[in-house]
Enzyme design. Structure first.
Site, PDB file in Angstrom:
ATOM      1  N   GLU A  16       0.797  -1.223   0.000  1.00 38.80           N
ATOM      2  CA  GLU A  16       0.000   0.000   0.000  1.00 38.80           C
ATOM      3  C   GLU A  16       0.835   1.283   0.000  1.00 38.80           C
ATOM      4  O   GLU A  16       0.367   2.328   0.407  1.00 38.80           O
ATOM      5  CB  GLU A  16      -0.992   0.048   1.185  1.00 38.80           C
ATOM      6  CG  GLU A  16      -2.108  -0.953   1.110  1.00 38.80           C
ATOM      7  CD  GLU A  16      -1.652  -2.325   1.610  1.00 38.80           C
ATOM      8  OE1 GLU A  16      -0.915  -2.390   2.596  1.00 38.80           O
ATOM      9  OE2 GLU A  16      -2.043  -3.322   0.989  1.00 38.80           O
ATOM     10  N   GLY A  17       2.084   1.213  -0.391  1.00 38.88           N
ATOM     11  CA  GLY A  17       2.888   2.430  -0.482  1.00 38.88           C
ATOM     12  C   GLY A  17       3.298   3.025   0.848  1.00 38.88           C
ATOM     13  O   GLY A  17       3.549   4.222   0.946  1.00 38.88           O
TER      14      GLY A  17
END
Length: 104
Positions: free
Chosen positions: A69-70
């Protein structure tokens, strides 16, 4: 995306294995595109260290993360913003009226 950003001299933050693979493809197609790649962190995913080594980039963070998810990119943007602020806004000794005579 990396190739397009590099064409306009815009940096791209990569985060982990999937975006690292994209950066590898971009570098294979246009070697100078990696000049605009910022590695946010060193992922715990097997092979990620090999990727960033091959790309020739140094990850900003090494926090033993494999969250997805970064997450590394989200953390690194704070560091990038702070770095830009220092470069753009920090006064020199002369501008701040500081004498360097006591520093020697």
């Amino acid at each position: 995306m990396i190739l397009g950003a590099a064409a306009y001299r815009v940096p791209v933050v990569i985060d982990g294995f999937i975006s690292g693979a994209g950066a590898m493809i971009a570098r294979a197609l246009a070697p100078r595109s990696v000049d605009f790649v910022i590695a946010s962190h060193l992922s715990e995913e097997p092979g990620h260290k090999t990727m960033v080594t091959w790309l020739g980039v140094s990850p900003m963070l090494n926090m033993n993360m494999r969250l997805g998810e970064g997450t590394g990119a989200a953390l690194s943007f704070t560091i990038i913003d702070a770095s830009l602020k220092i470069v753009r806004e920090m006064a020199t000794y002369d501008e701040a009226g500081v004498s360097d005579t006591g520093l020697r």
